[in-house]
Design a protein around this motif. Structure first.
Motif, PDB file in Angstrom:
ATOM      1  N   GLY A  28      49.617 -79.981  15.956  1.00 22.82           N
ATOM      2  CA  GLY A  28      48.324 -78.476  15.692  1.00 22.82           C
ATOM      3  C   GLY A  28      48.495 -77.757  16.400  1.00 22.82           C
ATOM      4  O   GLY A  28      48.859 -76.420  15.388  1.00 22.82           O
ATOM      5  N   LEU A  29      49.181 -76.915  17.396  1.00 22.18           N
ATOM      6  CA  LEU A  29      49.770 -75.783  17.526  1.00 22.18           C
ATOM      7  C   LEU A  29      51.059 -75.413  16.667  1.00 22.18           C
ATOM      8  O   LEU A  29      51.097 -74.705  16.578  1.00 22.18           O
ATOM      9  CB  LEU A  29      49.734 -75.714  19.366  1.00 22.18           C
ATOM     10  CG  LEU A  29      50.876 -74.696  20.017  1.00 22.18           C
ATOM     11  CD1 LEU A  29      50.521 -74.466  21.139  1.00 22.18           C
ATOM     12  CD2 LEU A  29      51.714 -74.592  19.760  1.00 22.18           C
ATOM     13  N   GLY A 155      47.864 -71.693  25.962  1.00 16.50           N
ATOM     14  CA  GLY A 155      47.302 -72.259  24.843  1.00 16.50           C
ATOM     15  C   GLY A 155      46.057 -72.421  25.147  1.00 16.50           C
ATOM     16  O   GLY A 155      45.628 -71.432  27.035  1.00 16.50           O
ATOM     17  N   ASP A 184      47.583 -68.942  22.048  1.00 17.91           N
ATOM     18  CA  ASP A 184      47.305 -69.313  20.425  1.00 17.91           C
ATOM     19  C   ASP A 184      46.063 -69.275  20.654  1.00 17.91           C
ATOM     20  O   ASP A 184      45.427 -71.041  21.045  1.00 17.91           O
ATOM     21  CB  ASP A 184      48.208 -70.258  20.199  1.00 17.91           C
ATOM     22  CG  ASP A 184      47.854 -71.164  19.406  1.00 17.91           C
ATOM     23  OD1 ASP A 184      48.105 -70.561  18.182  1.00 17.91           O
ATOM     24  OD2 ASP A 184      47.691 -72.276  19.358  1.00 17.91           O
ATOM     25  N   ASN A 186      43.391 -71.544  19.424  1.00 15.89           N
ATOM     26  CA  ASN A 186      42.428 -71.739  18.469  1.00 15.89           C
ATOM     27  C   ASN A 186      41.213 -72.700  18.521  1.00 15.89           C
ATOM     28  O   ASN A 186      40.197 -73.111  17.615  1.00 15.89           O
ATOM     29  CB  ASN A 186      43.180 -72.753  17.598  1.00 15.89           C
ATOM     30  CG  ASN A 186      43.939 -73.922  18.340  1.00 15.89           C
ATOM     31  OD1 ASN A 186      42.965 -74.796  20.135  1.00 15.89           O
ATOM     32  ND2 ASN A 186      45.188 -74.260  18.593  1.00 15.89           N
ATOM     33  N   ILE A 248      43.732 -74.746  14.504  1.00 17.58           N
ATOM     34  CA  ILE A 248      44.787 -75.606  14.141  1.00 17.58           C
ATOM     35  C   ILE A 248      45.517 -76.979  13.191  1.00 17.58           C
ATOM     36  O   ILE A 248      43.996 -77.461  12.626  1.00 17.58           O
ATOM     37  CB  ILE A 248      43.927 -76.816  16.107  1.00 17.58           C
ATOM     38  CG1 ILE A 248      45.289 -77.036  16.687  1.00 17.58           C
ATOM     39  CG2 ILE A 248      43.069 -77.792  15.273  1.00 17.58           C
ATOM     40  CD1 ILE A 248      44.898 -78.437  18.131  1.00 17.58           C
ATOM     41  N   HIS A 262      45.462 -82.250  16.937  1.00 14.74           N
ATOM     42  CA  HIS A 262      45.949 -82.281  18.550  1.00 14.74           C
ATOM     43  C   HIS A 262      46.932 -82.725  19.163  1.00 14.74           C
ATOM     44  O   HIS A 262      48.345 -82.324  19.229  1.00 14.74           O
ATOM     45  CB  HIS A 262      44.576 -81.829  19.524  1.00 14.74           C
ATOM     46  CG  HIS A 262      45.704 -81.538  20.800  1.00 14.74           C
ATOM     47  ND1 HIS A 262      46.520 -80.101  21.634  1.00 14.74           N
ATOM     48  CD2 HIS A 262      46.314 -82.720  22.487  1.00 14.74           C
ATOM     49  CE1 HIS A 262      46.556 -80.510  22.896  1.00 14.74           C
ATOM     50  NE2 HIS A 262      46.981 -82.344  22.674  1.00 14.74           N
TER      51      HIS A 262
END
Length: 663
Positions: A28-29, A155, A184, A186, A248, A262
């Motif tokens: 995801g990231l 994150g 990041d 999301n 994501i 994720h």
């Protein structure tokens, strides 16, 4: 599709393929953060794939280490040694260069081991401190030989963890302007939307910390990301956070924006749909076209050129300032142990009772003069820890050359920052607090041990000798906890000589941390103590009849004195007793079998250990026929002398325990 977009999508595709082939990982990231990572590495970060250890490179920490597929894709595309396409195919497999989370000293280009959320960005603060301090020491007009940035990609999870609050708050206080966070954002964690548990105003929080806050509304907008990074670099009075709004699992129709993106593979059908959504030409896994590889090669050449330019400047610098070249070499080389071992002053001491915390303070100030790159500080306890280097100044926005650091009441953050200072290179760091608060430090101590970082922890007020502060402040199980961590030397010295050995061991270490566990109360200087303490355990006082030993008493720290007193009483009663001081079980375990047999002969099965802590580590040495005088309960609030008597840490009780074994 232009070459920049192709380059971004190459990172996404390689990341998705790694996770899919391993059937394990976090796609995801990488899919959402790829544009920011690409823009930074391609156009704003000085790094040389041909020399990952170039001293003036910018540092990049993937704090959200679960997204490791992204950094492996970057390392591969930029041509870092060893990170081949075959290694990407072995993602998360035994022995590969692409483990589940990035590991320092395992894969070239990885600046720190990350994964436990918040740890990476906190460690990065230490790198930024090191850069600022070294710049103050070495830079001359027209010669900015230390001039680089520390970038950390985080994150939502990193910013929820307490350790990040501690370290990032301090970074704001210290105005570390070359520290830049790429957040990041999301709004997704494993359990779903962050609104379930994380609704705070992150912008407001970081403004309160003293950061420049920049928001990029579209995490796919390379131009906006580029502008944000340049704006962050232009800020000269505070650190910056770039809040990068992303999705994501971007590009995967079935997963985008969902928690399922994720931490699980996209699935074969979704990978195919993902490629189609991106407009990726090939459906073959791990296939990147030559034009993209060529583009990355050109970008890598820029890094090579940057180092070449720096090398030219450094050569001119060393010619004009040869004394600074000599100092540079001292800072960045292995510790010269002859400075300690050949120093008469280092080993000299007053023959009077001293707390080992005070002894350590004396030694720190001797080391300060021997090693100009020794830096350190305490979690608001320097007067109690005796950890201040006198006349060395305190690191601050006004004094980047200060060698002492006010960490504030931030034990876990302090420990992560200390690791970052070492990881940067050039400095030999230590940090200090009360031993009981090693509980707060433990996760970051574990990471330091995992990375093999020779940092030093000064941990004072080591037992029920804390006294009136009571059981909340009296460490009883912490020695066992620290000793259970692999790859760390835990020293509990009994007097000046053993404390000097402990510090010398810490200074000479190349691949493991050292914890110095020190007393609040005064201890005598022991007649038999010696540099044999380098072996972890040694015969402090020999038995009257060494050919026929009745009992071996082992002890560490403040209880060695009790062992000596008990020996005197038992010898009067006709018993032959050997006293073994064990300042460091870890080092003793490193010795060969012959030495261990010499100190603890297997023929002598009657053994007694004495230590004001959890007895668990001693059972290996006392065996079924021995015993331990230790702490099996929490302490209490009373004067130390009363507590030691109450819990049985007296010569009388040690003698009685010994007599019970000798019946």
């Amino acid at each position: 599709m232009n070459i920049n977009q192709k380059a971004v999508n190459a990172l996404r595709v390689l990341s998705a393929d790694q996770v899919q082939k391993a059937n394990s990982g976090h796609p995801g990231l990488p899919l959402g953060a790829a544009p920011a990572a690409y823009e930074l590495w391609a156009n704003h970060m000085n790094h040389n794939p041909k020399n990952p250890n170039w001293e003036n490179r910018d540092r990049f920490i993937l704090s959200a280490g679960h997204g490791s597929a992204l950094i492996y894709s970057l390392l591969h595309m930029f041509g870092y040694e060893g990170v081949t396409i075959e290694e990407l195919k072995k993602f998360r497999q035994f022995g590969s260069l692409t483990p589940g989370h990035p590991e320092y000293r395992h894969t070239k280009g990885i600046e720190a081991t990350t994964g436990p959320l918040g740890a990476g960005v906190s460690t990065a603060v230490g790198m930024a401190i090191a850069e600022a301090h070294l710049a103050e020491v070495f830079n001359k007009e027209n010669y900015p030989v230390v001039d680089h940035y520390t970038f950390a990609m985080t994150g939502d999870g990193c910013l929820m963890e307490g350790v990040s609050y501690e370290a990032l708050s301090l970074a704001g206080t210290l105005k570390l302007d070359k520290f830049i966070i790429l957040y990041d954002s999301n709004n997704i964690t494993i359990e779903g939307d962050t609104d379930f548990a994380f609704t705070e105003d992150v912008e407001a929080r970081f403004k309160a910390f003293g950061y420049q806050v920049i928001v990029v509304k579209d995490g796919n907008d390379l131009e906006a990301i580029s502008k944000a990074i340049e704006e962050a670099k232009a800020e000269k009075n505070k650190p910056s956070i770039i809040i990068n709004k992303t999705q994501i699992g971007f590009g995967c129709p079935a997963k985008v924006g969902k928690a399922s993106a994720h931490g699980e593979p996209l699935g074969a059908e979704n990978v195919q749909a993902f490629r189609e959504c991106l407009g990726w030409e090939s459906q073959n896994e791990f296939e990147i076209s030559d034009d993209i590889y060529n583009h990355y090669s050109e970008l890598a050449e820029n890094g090579i050129q940057k180092e070449n330019e720096w090398n030219e400047m450094f050569a001119a610098y060393t010619k004009e300032y040869p004394e600074m070249k000599k100092l540079w070499d001292e800072y960045f080389a292995d510790v010269d142990m002859s400075k300690i071992m050949d120093s008469k002053e280092y080993w000299e001491f007053e023959n009077k009772s001293m707390a080992t915390r005070a002894t350590s303070g004396t030694i720190i100030n001797k080391l300060k003069d021997l090693y100009p790159n020794l830096v350190g500080g305490s979690a608001d306890l320097a007067p109690s820890n005796k950890s201040e280097m006198k006349d060395a100044g305190f690191f601050s926005p006004q004094n980047r050359g200060g060698r002492n650091i006010h960490f504030g009441v931030r034990e876990m953050g302090m420990t992560a920052i200390t690791s970052g200072i070492y990881l940067h290179g050039g400095l030999k760091p230590f940090c200090a607090t009360f031993f009981v608060f090693s509980d707060f430090m433990k996760p970051m101590i574990r990471l330091a041990a995992l990375m093999g970082l020779p940092v030093t922890y000064v941990l004072t007020h080591d037992s029920i000798g804390v006294g009136e502060d009571g059981p909340t402040h009296e460490p009883v199980e912490q020695l066992a906890m620290l000793r259970s961590i692999p790859n760390i030397n835990v020293f509990r010295p009994a007097d000046y000589t053993e404390t000097a050995v402990a510090w010398a061991t810490a200074m000479q270490s190349k691949d493991r941390p050292t914890a110095l566990v020190l007393t609040r109360q005064n201890l005598p200087q022991l007649k038999g103590s010696s540099q044999d303490a380098f072996k972890g355990a040694y015969i402090l006082e020999e038995a009257s009849n060494k050919e026929n030993i009745d009992l071996i008493i082992m002890a560490s720290g403040s209880e060695v004195e009790l062992a000596v007193g008990a020996k005197e009483e038992l010898e009067k009663a006709g018993k032959s007793v050997r006293v073994v001081s064990v300042p460091c079980i870890d080092l003793f375990e490193d010795q060969d079998c012959a030495y261990k047999e010499e100190i603890l002969p297997s023929s002598v099965r009657t053994r007694l250990a004495v230590e004001a802590g959890e007895p668990m580590p001693w059972y290996k040495y006392v065996g079924f026929e021995g015993d331990v005088v230790g702490m099996t309960t929490f302490g209490a609030s009373a004067p130390a002398e009363e507590l030691f008597k109450h819990f049985g840490f007296t010569v009388e009780n040690v003698v009685n325990k010994a007599k019970a074994l000798l019946k």
